[in-house]
Design a protein around this motif. Structure first.
Motif, PDB file in Angstrom:
ATOM      1  N   LEU A  27      -4.055  20.181  28.444  1.00 22.12           N
ATOM      2  CA  LEU A  27      -3.923  21.178  26.953  1.00 22.12           C
ATOM      3  C   LEU A  27      -4.949  19.964  26.069  1.00 22.12           C
ATOM      4  O   LEU A  27      -5.622  18.625  27.035  1.00 22.12           O
ATOM      5  N   GLU A  28      -5.375  20.855  25.023  1.00 21.90           N
ATOM      6  CA  GLU A  28      -6.429  20.693  24.825  1.00 21.90           C
ATOM      7  C   GLU A  28      -6.644  20.624  23.482  1.00 21.90           C
ATOM      8  O   GLU A  28      -6.347  21.388  22.675  1.00 21.90           O
ATOM      9  N   GLU A  29      -6.926  19.494  21.786  1.00 23.30           N
ATOM     10  CA  GLU A  29      -7.163  20.316  20.626  1.00 23.30           C
ATOM     11  C   GLU A  29      -8.829  20.653  19.957  1.00 23.30           C
ATOM     12  O   GLU A  29      -9.549  20.443  20.456  1.00 23.30           O
ATOM     13  N   VAL A  30      -8.209  21.979  20.068  1.00 24.30           N
ATOM     14  CA  VAL A  30      -9.489  22.814  19.125  1.00 24.30           C
ATOM     15  C   VAL A  30      -9.246  23.056  17.780  1.00 24.30           C
ATOM     16  O   VAL A  30      -7.956  23.799  17.159  1.00 24.30           O
ATOM     17  N   PRO A  31     -10.681  23.274  17.373  1.00 25.02           N
ATOM     18  CA  PRO A  31     -11.130  23.637  15.206  1.00 25.02           C
ATOM     19  C   PRO A  31     -10.533  25.017  15.037  1.00 25.02           C
ATOM     20  O   PRO A  31     -10.441  25.801  16.797  1.00 25.02           O
ATOM     21  N   LEU A  32      -9.423  24.980  14.918  1.00 23.38           N
ATOM     22  CA  LEU A  32      -9.583  27.109  14.118  1.00 23.38           C
ATOM     23  C   LEU A  32     -10.883  27.858  14.821  1.00 23.38           C
ATOM     24  O   LEU A  32     -10.583  28.884  15.037  1.00 23.38           O
ATOM     25  N   ASP A  33     -11.469  27.674  14.112  1.00 29.12           N
ATOM     26  CA  ASP A  33     -12.496  28.740  14.742  1.00 29.12           C
ATOM     27  C   ASP A  33     -12.885  28.874  15.839  1.00 29.12           C
ATOM     28  O   ASP A  33     -13.876  30.078  16.051  1.00 29.12           O
ATOM     29  N   ASP A  34     -12.747  27.787  17.177  1.00 30.19           N
ATOM     30  CA  ASP A  34     -12.862  28.523  18.284  1.00 30.19           C
ATOM     31  C   ASP A  34     -11.415  28.405  18.824  1.00 30.19           C
ATOM     32  O   ASP A  34     -11.533  28.000  20.254  1.00 30.19           O
TER      33      ASP A  34
END
Length: 411
Positions: A27-34
């Motif tokens: 799992l990883e957290e990504v910004p909405l733009d990505d």
């Protein structure tokens, strides 16, 4: 194991249903733009209702629906205009019985109103008075405060790649980052004494440039994965086992291009058997029968799926599109891989097939007609000339000319 026979041969249906390695990416957290096309690990729930307030969907007048019952062009209802709503601010006026408030599209519905009548069904007969020529029912012209999404309801589901509208809905809810599965890391290993890098200038007789690895990398990227070209390995069992063992350490999927056909120079099955368990060696598909599916173990004990593809480029790419692409999506946590775009078409000629084998046929599509493109499986130009492919199902013995078929389009 005989070098001359296929073993544990499966149909494509069996492979898609039965070869389901448990591995999933981290799992990883990504910004909405990505986050476009990334796969959320779980449902993303709304912290508050959307849009969060009742608002108008039309330009018109906020009214009490009961005040418009029976209105018609011949006998309109007359209402007192008591104010107007401005965009972006709460209403400063309420709707009382017999009253109306001017509304812009998207404006907040004022207290006392339960509907909005379209401006086209009204007229201002004198200053401060409007006439309504068509009745409205409660909630006509109105979006409820939780009509888009209720508080606690899923904004987007887990296990499905995020699409552009999903990103818009998340943004509307104030969600700026998403926890998703990491992109699957796919190692692509090419094998064969005859295979040389694409940068090779002058080929010696018998040499071929490694075209398959670059094409496979493109398919991996299309499926949301991160390909790594792991190099070319000669036809040597020890060298191949060493390369595969290294690739297993930091990959979610290993793809071996060539070397899976059954013959005296086949080293893939032996190397893979030393690293894990072969699930099948041979698929009932044309082109692409000499396909190997296995689950191997990294040094840490993790189960890593491996696909051994046929040596011919066309066969390798057909099989990877049918088997490999869904597997890449599954590794990324996608419960149902997104469907390929397709169009209906009419088949222009007979297509023979063998029962029990799935045939994948390349076609060009023009004006609703699908024309098969034939050629040896060693020729990549067959694929580059095709607009897509059609599938002759395993139970069928062929398709007659004039059949309505579904063409899976290449993007």
């Amino acid at each position: 194991m005989s070098g001359r026979e296929f073993f544990t041969t499966r149909t494509v249906v069996q492979a898609l249903a039965g070869f389901r390695p448990a591995r999933r990416t981290t799992l990883e957290e990504v910004p909405l733009d990505d986050a476009l096309h990334r796969v959320p690990a779980a449902d993303v729930a709304a912290a508050a209702p959307l849009p969060g307030f009742a608002k108008s969907t039309v330009d018109g007048f906020a009214v009490r629906a009961a005040d418009t019952y029976g209105a018609s062009e011949g006998l309109p209802s007359y209402l007192d205009l008591v104010g107007a709503v401005r965009m972006g601010v709460p209403p400063s006026v309420a709707v009382r019985p017999g009253g109306a408030v001017a509304m812009p599209t998207g404006g907040v519905l004022p207290d006392g109103a339960d509907a909005v009548v379209m401006v086209e069904h009204t007229a201002e007969t004198m200053p401060g008075t409007i006439e309504v020529t068509r009745p409205v029912a409660p909630l006509d012209g109105v979006v409820r405060a939780d009509e888009d999404v209720a508080a606690g309801a899923p904004l987007v589901p887990g296990g499905r790649p995020l699409r552009a509208p999903d990103l818009g809905l998340l943004a509307a809810a104030g969600v700026t980052t998403v926890i998703v599965r990491a992109r699957p890391r796919v190692a692509i290993v090419s094998t064969g004494d005859e295979v040389v890098p694409p940068s090779t200038g002058q080929l010696r007789p018998g040499q071929v440039r490694d075209a398959t690895a670059s094409a496979l990398a493109g398919l991996v990227r299309d499926a949301g994965g991160e390909p790594t070209i792991a190099g070319i390995v000669p036809d040597d069992a020890g060298a191949l086992e060493t390369t595969l063992r290294k690739a297993l350490q930091d990959s979610d999927l290993v793809v071996v291009s060539a070397g899976s056909s059954v013959g005296t120079r086949d080293e893939t099955a032996g190397a893979v058997a030393a690293l894990g368990e072969i699930w099948c060696h041979g698929l009932s598909i044309k082109p692409g029968k000499p396909t190997l599916l296995a689950e191997c173990r990294s040094d840490s004990g993790d189960g890593i799926p491996l696909i051994g593809l046929p040596g011919n480029p066309l066969s390798a790419l057909v099989v990877f599109r049918v088997i490999g692409v869904p597997l890449v999506w599954r590794l990324a946590g996608c419960s149902v891989p997104p469907p390929e775009p397709s169009v209906p078409a009419c088949l222009t000629r007979d297509l023979p097939s063998a029962a029990g084998r799935l045939d994948v046929v390349q076609v060009s599509v023009r004006d609703g007609a699908a024309t098969p493109i034939f050629g040896p499986s060693a020729l990549l130009s067959v694929l580059t000339r095709a607009d897509g492919c059609i599938v002759v199902p395993e139970p069928a013995t062929g398709l007659p000319a004039g059949s309505q078929v579904q063409v899976m389009l290449y993007r």
